[in-house]
Design an enzyme around this catalytic site. Structure first.
Site, PDB file in Angstrom:
ATOM      1  N   LYS A   1      -6.169 -13.764  -9.162  1.00 29.26           N
ATOM      2  CA  LYS A   1      -7.335 -13.892  -8.305  1.00 29.26           C
ATOM      3  C   LYS A   1      -8.353 -12.810  -8.688  1.00 29.26           C
ATOM      4  CE  LYS A   1      -8.253 -13.016  -3.570  1.00 29.26           C
ATOM      5  NZ  LYS A   1      -7.790 -12.674  -2.250  1.00 29.26           N
TER       6      LYS A   1
ATOM      7  N   LYS B   1       0.824  -1.212   0.000  1.00 26.47           N
ATOM      8  CA  LYS B   1       0.000   0.000   0.000  1.00 26.47           C
ATOM      9  C   LYS B   1       0.856   1.259   0.000  1.00 26.47           C
ATOM     10  CE  LYS B   1      -4.332  -1.760   1.866  1.00 26.47           C
ATOM     11  NZ  LYS B   1      -5.332  -1.656   2.944  1.00 26.47           N
TER      12      LYS B   1
ATOM     13  N   LYS C   1     -11.419  -7.069  -6.052  1.00 28.11           N
ATOM     14  CA  LYS C   1     -12.340  -5.943  -6.094  1.00 28.11           C
ATOM     15  C   LYS C   1     -11.657  -4.690  -6.602  1.00 28.11           C
ATOM     16  CE  LYS C   1     -12.023  -5.286  -1.066  1.00 28.11           C
ATOM     17  NZ  LYS C   1     -12.779  -5.069   0.156  1.00 28.11           N
TER      18      LYS C   1
END
Ligand code: TRP
Length: 333
Positions: free
Chosen positions: A197, A115, A200
């Site tokens: 994967k 992040k 979102k």
């Protein structure tokens, strides 16, 4: 027998739209777990602000997520369902736990590093402290088990380390939680790149089916899904990752085994197959979406759920926090 029921805690951030991977990997499992455990589920809005959020959007997403959980079958009568910022104990315990956590440990966290790279202009203290707040969430409720995705494994390990550390310095205070790693959802792959994967926050939204997608969008995304060479609908994760992913989605959404799913498409082409997968998914999501919309129109009900959830959560959390304050020497009145 009441006290032999194990405590379970989990939380989800009210940020991006959830995908069918999140549904299968988390929400659907929660619905099953709530009959087996004493469950507490939080909407983690305090974690969400570690990256910049639009206030109106954060507020809206909070209610949307709450309504979605209830629409999926999470029952506020059976479990404690609440908003993290409604219980001040999270911030309070996180502060104490900060003094039992080393800067080096936080700097080494994979998610923090990822992040930080993604939000290089806003590497704030909260982003670094995120795992400590998560430890506070879990330890406040004396959770025995914590169902999370594999991406949260490191955060759960540090939670266990912090709990053991505190218990060793003082005396047993926190239950040391076990991770319950959700596998089904983790296996759902991106429709446009089955080596990834389903996420979102994927760059290409056509690869992810969001729980908010309408029927046409769902059918279109499945129609565009990557299949493999050949023309047989067979489960073969090695050589046919695209088809295998679609078969897995089809089988969980239609409650069939993989073998039964394969039989449904014997002698059929990829076109019919992809259409059928889209239809089972759209059929399953439609009633959930309708119920979510109905609940969102009933704000009094949602507020009542949050209010009673916060009261239940607070009384459990405060008990742990008082113990901690006593042990560390905070003078009490
Ligand atoms: N960090 C978790 C996630 O992004 C959400 C979360 C916050 C959580 N607090 C938690 C999960 C406590 C389990 C337990 O998925």
């Amino acid at each position: 027998m009441e006290n032999t029921v194990k405590k379970l805690y989990s939380a989800v951030q009210p940020t991006n739209n959830l995908t069918i991977g999140n549904y299968l990997g988390a929400i659907k499992q929660w619905v099953q777990l709530q009959d087996e455990y004493d469950c507490t589920f939080a909407i983690a809005n305090m974690h969400a602000i570690t990256v910049r959020q639009d206030p109106a959007n954060l507020r809206r997403k909070t209610l949307e997520l709450l309504a979605l959980y209830i629409a999926c079958g999470v029952d506020p009568q059976k479990c404690t369902l609440y908003l993290q910022s409604h219980v001040p104990c999270h911030a309070e315990l996180a502060w104490v736990l900060n003094t039992f956590t080393y800067v080096g440990e936080m700097e080494r966290m994979t998610q923090f590093k990822d992040k930080s790279a993604k939000h290089a202009d806003n590497i704030n203290m909260g982003l670094m402290d995120y795992p400590v707040l998560m430890a506070a969430d879990i330890l406040l409720y004396q959770a025995d088990v914590v169902p999370v995705g594999l991406d949260q494994r490191q955060h759960l390990e540090i939670t266990r380390d912090i709990a053991v550390r505190f218990n060793n310095i003082y005396s047993p205070t926190f239950t040391v939680p076990e991770g319950l790693y959700m596998k089904v959802g983790a296996k759902i792959a991106d429709l446009s790149d089955p080596s990834k994967k389903m996420s979102k926050s994927a760059e290409n939204p056509n690869g992810s089916i969001f729980l908010t997608d309408d029927r046409d969008t769902i059918l279109r995304k499945f129609r565009r899904a990557v299949t493999d060479s050949g023309n047989e609908v067979k489960f073969d994760a090695e050589n046919k990752p695209g088809v295998s992913n679609l078969l897995s989605i089809y089988s969980v959404f239609s409650d069939k085994t993989t073998a039964e799913a394969e039989r449904d498409f014997e002698g059929k082409g990829y076109g019919d197959f992809k259409q059928a997968v889209g239809e089972v998914v759209a059929d399953r999501l439609a009633p959930i979406q309708a119920e979510q919309a109905r609940l969102l129109a009933d704000k009094d009900y949602l507020n009542a759920v949050l209010k009673s959830g916060a009261e239940k959560a607070y009384s459990a959390a405060r008990k742990t926090l008082s113990k901690v304050y006593k042990k560390i020497g905070f003078y009490q009145l």
